[in-house]
Design an enzyme around this catalytic site. Structure first.
Site, PDB file in Angstrom:
ATOM      1  N   CYS A  97     -68.323 -60.658 -32.341  1.00 21.32           N
ATOM      2  CA  CYS A  97     -66.984 -61.039 -31.925  1.00 21.32           C
ATOM      3  C   CYS A  97     -66.532 -62.359 -32.529  1.00 21.32           C
ATOM      4  O   CYS A  97     -65.344 -62.540 -32.825  1.00 21.32           O
ATOM      5  CB  CYS A  97     -66.870 -61.068 -30.410  1.00 21.32           C
ATOM      6  SG  CYS A  97     -68.028 -62.167 -29.631  1.00 21.32           S
ATOM      7  N   HIS A 137     -67.893 -63.757 -25.054  1.00 23.51           N
ATOM      8  CA  HIS A 137     -66.993 -63.102 -25.991  1.00 23.51           C
ATOM      9  C   HIS A 137     -66.103 -64.164 -26.622  1.00 23.51           C
ATOM     10  O   HIS A 137     -66.011 -65.299 -26.122  1.00 23.51           O
ATOM     11  CB  HIS A 137     -66.143 -62.070 -25.223  1.00 23.51           C
ATOM     12  CG  HIS A 137     -65.394 -61.131 -26.109  1.00 23.51           C
ATOM     13  ND1 HIS A 137     -65.981 -60.445 -27.151  1.00 23.51           N
ATOM     14  CD2 HIS A 137     -64.086 -60.736 -26.093  1.00 23.51           C
ATOM     15  CE1 HIS A 137     -65.068 -59.689 -27.741  1.00 23.51           C
ATOM     16  NE2 HIS A 137     -63.897 -59.851 -27.128  1.00 23.51           N
ATOM     17  N   ASP A 177     -57.242 -59.277 -29.169  1.00 28.92           N
ATOM     18  CA  ASP A 177     -58.698 -59.227 -29.291  1.00 28.92           C
ATOM     19  C   ASP A 177     -59.045 -58.407 -30.509  1.00 28.92           C
ATOM     20  O   ASP A 177     -59.022 -57.173 -30.469  1.00 28.92           O
ATOM     21  CB  ASP A 177     -59.315 -58.621 -28.042  1.00 28.92           C
ATOM     22  CG  ASP A 177     -60.828 -58.783 -28.058  1.00 28.92           C
ATOM     23  OD1 ASP A 177     -61.375 -59.115 -29.131  1.00 28.92           O
ATOM     24  OD2 ASP A 177     -61.455 -58.584 -26.996  1.00 28.92           O
TER      25      ASP A 177
END
Lengths: 648, 306
Positions: free
Chosen positions: A408, A452, A468
């Site tokens: 991520c 994250h 995202d």
């Protein structure tokens, strides 16, 4: 010779040795190794002294040993103050005190030192296991203290007596725990040498930092929602916001200033929740995006990141609410926007070129550039993996166009970089995403592997918009969890992969959480809430102390009544006899409490000759029942009948 | 139901020693409880006669030892004398080898002689010249002592006094009893004409019976309450020892047996209490010669029956 000077018997010495062992063994992992070994030697010496009945070592030797121990602790830590040095010193003293058990008062001092060491364990850990271990040690220490005053009973008898005493003390302990006015923060929250190694997010993000966290299944925080739990894809727990980029890593802004309250207007239904945050040693608190209210003693940075006034060194509980659809930063300050556009001088030419092309095509239309960037990420068929290849200097270019494999942090960094090169203000937000509901107690558990990073872009008229980029390539990471998104075979914490034992783990977590919430986290707020639910609204310390005294008195009375119940149980023959003597007392023939039944009967018969026969019979029956061998039930019935029929 | 054989014994003694029913009853209780008796009184009130009569009526051998200040242990226990005929030492048993011993004026002897007697009393055996000889059964010592304020006495230490189960006082007889005594026959002749009422074996059986008299939990509570009171009130220098409590219970059992009961009543304890405590409890303010009965009555009235 006073009681305090009685010599210590062998049995008492064994008791104290066992107690000292139980009290100091759990501290072995805290104190230095040489001290553990030295203490073990002292214990062995003590055992030999008792077993072989050797003489105690001379005082000068003990004084030397105490000095050596103190110097050793000082050399180890360069101080004798503080948690670990202090406990180490106590272990030194305990071990050497065992070698000078001369009189009963030494035994008592040793036992008291053991109590203190039990308390010392709580300075290091406060888990349920610690509490259970401490309970057992307190039991042994109490038995040892009992043995110090009377060493005749067998060990199991001493333990039984100690158990009984502790059981009697238990109601008082509970009352004091619940009702004694609380101070803020746990008493054992000691400074400095804690939190040297706690895992969690840091204030920088480089490739690999979050992937490392995914290997930990430690709890980051637990959340209890007032209403329904929002969808998994909405659970973005905002943590450190990182606008500064140096070509390799992202950092939080060094800007000063914070908002005391939320600076933007809300919209939609607020989501109310309570977070129990495990200590992580940093200032920030985690909030569901976007925070609508702030916890007590906290503020909001210019990046809309809630931070506490003090670093979170103890488990912290706070209530908060969120507006999932809030528009934040509609009128953002130029300084913040400038920071969100800053790029290093050079590097990543390919991404910069694409950004420039978007800029040329869409101009100032941030939304269109955002759509273009999403399209690019979609086209590149990026792969979400825990084991991305190592990247060189132009890490964004390499990730986007060459390796196409990343975690991520790669996605978020590349996405923000591409937006910035097109002139759209953007920044990286780190935090946690998702979490798992523990079906046992209904808490949402967010673990380190839920860490994250995502992106946030500023679009005119819409404020900061969350995108995202990981969700573009690996939607299952957001919609379900990490394990679903990571290809099978890549290393993940056992628990993240779900499966068997999960239920047991849930139960254990729920018990731990209950302990944290209600025992360790029983703070003034919890106390007020509990008392309010019991009907004591807004209690001050005076009324609480009054209630505490009354309840403690009541418990004391209850226990006394329980203890006296057996002693006060009156022999039925005696009760009947008292009825009889009361009846005679009304006639002016008073029974003296020291008078035997026959003597009284003779005196009463002389005073009331008409009833002489009846009085003598009753007295004889009573004397036989109360003092005779093998009293018979029929005699008791007869006594009661006679007394009922007796009318003086 | 009172036991006829004991009633007969008491009747015989009372016929000779007049007006002293209670001390006589206590003496017999002491004997039944296998204890030794201490009589503190002036000379001439019938101590010797009491001892002598008891021995006769119970069919026991009787010896009298007059204690003097120059007395040696061997005068009591016996001595080994070289027998030229057999060429060996031969033990000549002292006067203690009998069933009833009257140790007269025990506090006139030196502590050395006193302890020789007291050790024999305690152990019911005599060790002389390396050989231990058992004393006959039953063995009963009646010691008399002059009131301790008289000159030329070695008062028995408290630890030695504790060896005596009971201490009684005979006192002067009342006028009627004294008149009867003066008008009656010669006491020596009467004693000489007495016949044993019970056999020694019967006495041992009675002693066993006294020991088996039931003391209920309530009664033991009472004995404990009495002892606790003496230990906690500042009225006495020291409280009753556990041995004193055992003595109290033992005499109370014997008293209950004399009363013809199979269990002890608080009245029995109260009846024997003065004799048990008068030589064991010393008042803190040490008003010498406080009437032992008054002291016991005060104790009794201070402790309610549990």
């Amino acid at each position: 010779m006073g009681r305090a000077n009685r010599p210590v018997s062998g049995r008492q010495a064994w008791w104290l040795l066992a107690t000292a062992l139980a009290a100091s063994a759990p501290l072995a992992q805290q104190v230095p190794l040489w001290l553990s070994l030295a203490a073990a030697c002292a214990f062995a010496w003590r055992a030999a002294l008792t077993w072989r009945q050797w003489h105690l070592p001379p005082r000068w030797l003990l004084v030397l040993l105490v000095m050596a121990g103190t110097v050793g602790v000082f050399l180890q830590y360069r101080t004798i103050m503080g948690r670990t040095p202090g406990i180490s010193l106590l272990v030194v003293f305990l071990a050497l005190k065992l070698l000078e058990l001369r009189a009963a008062r030494d035994a008592v001092a040793t036992a008291l030192l053991c109590y203190f060491l039990v308390l010392g364990q709580f300075l290091f850990t406060q888990t349920i296991a610690t509490a259970l271990l401490a309970g057992i040690t307190v039991l042994i220490t109490t038995a040892s203290l009992l043995a110090a005053s009377d060493d005749r009973p067998q060990p199991q008898q001493q333990l039984r007596r100690a158990t009984l005493m502790l059981a009697q003390a238990m109601p008082f302990m509970l009352l004091l725990f619940v009702l004694f006015p609380r101070v803020q923060g746990p008493l054992w929250g000691l400074p400095q040498d804690r939190f040297s190694a706690v895992s969690g997010l840091s204030d920088t993000m480089a490739p690999g930092t979050i992937a490392r966290l995914s290997q930990s299944d430690a709890i980051a925080f637990r959340v209890r929602f007032q209403g329904a739990i929002p969808a998994q894809s909405q659970l973005y727990w905002r943590g450190p916001v990182m606008p500064a980029f140096d070509g390799r890593s992202w950092r939080v802004a060094q800007t000063q200033g914070a908002y005391p309250t939320v600076p933007y207007a809300g919209s939609g239904t607020p989501v109310d929740y309570e977070v129990t945050l495990e200590p992580h040693g940093k200032f920030w608190l985690f909030a569901l995006e976007m925070p609508a209210t702030l916890p007590a003693d906290s503020a909001l940075t210019v990046d809309y990141q809630p931070i506490a006034r003090q670093a979170v060194r103890n488990r912290l509980r706070y209530t908060q609410s969120a507006w999932p659809e809030a528009i934040a930063g509609e009128k953002e300050s130029p300084a913040v926007l400038r920071a969100a556009l800053a790029l290093p001088e050079a590097g990543n030419p390919r991404t910069r070129a694409i950004g420039a092309a978007w800029r040329a095509q869409h101009g100032d239309d941030g939304a269109a550039i955002l759509a273009a960037a999403e399209k690019l990420f979609n086209q590149q068929l990026l792969i979400y993996t825990l084991n991305p290849p190592l990247l060189g200097a132009d890490m964004v270019d390499e990730f986007l166009f060459d390796t196409k494999r990343g975690f991520c942090e790669h996605f978020a960094a590349a996405f923000v970089f591409s937006l910035r090169s097109a002139g759209v203000p953007a920044r990286v937000v780190a935090g946690y995403q998702g979490g798992e509901v523990n079906p046992v107690d209904g808490y949402l558990e967010v673990r380190q592997y839920d860490a994250h990073a995502w992106a946030e872009a500023w679009i005119a008229g819409r404020g900061w918009v969350r995108i995202d980029p990981t969700a573009i390539s690996a939607p299952s990471r957001i919609n379900s969890n990490l394990a679903a998104a990571i290809p099978a075979g890549e290393g993940l914490p056992f628990l993240a992969r779900a499966a068997w034992l999960k239920d047991l783990r849930y139960r254990l977590d729920a018990v731990t959480n209950g302990w944290n919430q209600w025992v360790l986290g029983y703070n003034p707020q919890r106390q007020r809430d509990l008392l309010a639910s019991l009907g004591m609204s807004a209690p001050d310390w005076r009324s609480m102390t009054a209630v505490l005294s009354v309840l403690c008195g009541a418990v004391m009375l209850g226990l006394t009544a329980w203890i006296l119940r057996n002693r006060l149980r009156v022999d039925p023959a005696l009760a009947a006899w008292r009825r009889f003597t009361r009846r005679l007392a009304k006639r002016g023939i008073a029974w003296q409490s020291w008078e035997g039944p026959q003597a009284f009967a003779e005196r009463a018969a002389a005073q009331a000759p008409l009833h002489a026969v009846g009085i003598r019979e009753i007295a004889a029956l009573y004397a036989r029942l109360r003092y005779g061998p093998a009293p018979q039930g029929s005699d008791l019935e007869q006594l009661k009948r006679r007394i009922a029929a007796f009318k003086p | 139901m009172r036991l006829p054989e004991l009633e007969a014994v008491l009747a015989d003694v009372n016929r000779i020693i007049l007006g002293k029913e209670r001390p006589i009853r206590l003496s017999v209780a002491c004997l039944l409880a296998r204890g030794h008796l201490l009589i503190e009184d002036l000379p001439g009130v019938g101590k010797t006669t009491l001892a002598h009569v008891l021995a006769r009526v119970l069919g026991l051998d009787f010896q009298r030892i007059q204690f003097t200040s120059d007395m040696l242990p061997a005068d009591i226990l016996g001595v080994s004398i070289f027998d030229r005929g057999s060429g060996a030492f031969h033990f000549h048993p002292g006067p203690i080898f009998t069933q009833v011993v009257l140790a007269d004026e025990i506090n006139r002897a030196t502590p050395k002689a006193q302890s020789a007697l007291l050790e024999a009393m305690e152990e019911r055996q005599v060790t002389a010249e390396g050989e231990t000889r058992a004393l006959p059964q039953p063995f009963f010592v009646i010691a008399t002592q002059n009131p301790t304020h008289q000159i030329g006495t070695f008062p028995l230490p408290e630890s030695q006094l504790d060896r005596f189960l009971l201490k009684i006082e005979l006192g002067y007889p009342d006028a009627a009893a004294e008149r009867e005594l003066l008008a009656g026959a010669d006491r020596h002749e009467m004693v000489a004409n007495l016949n044993p009422r019970i056999a020694p074996q019967q006495l041992i059986d009675l002693q066993n019976k006294a020991r088996a008299v039931h003391a209920s939990a309530a009664l033991i509570d009472y004995v404990q309450a009495l002892a606790a009171h003496t230990r906690t009130t500042p009225r006495w220098q020291a409280g009753l020892s556990p041995r004193a409590c055992l003595a109290l219970l033992a005499v109370a059992r014997a008293w209950a047996l004399l009363e013809g009961r199979d269990h002890v009543l608080p009245e029995d304890v109260q009846a024997v209490l003065p004799g048990v405590i008068s030589h064991r409890l010393r008042p803190a303010d040490d008003v010498a010669h406080t009437d032992s009965h008054a002291v016991a009555a005060a104790l009794i009235e201070a402790v309610p029956l549990p």
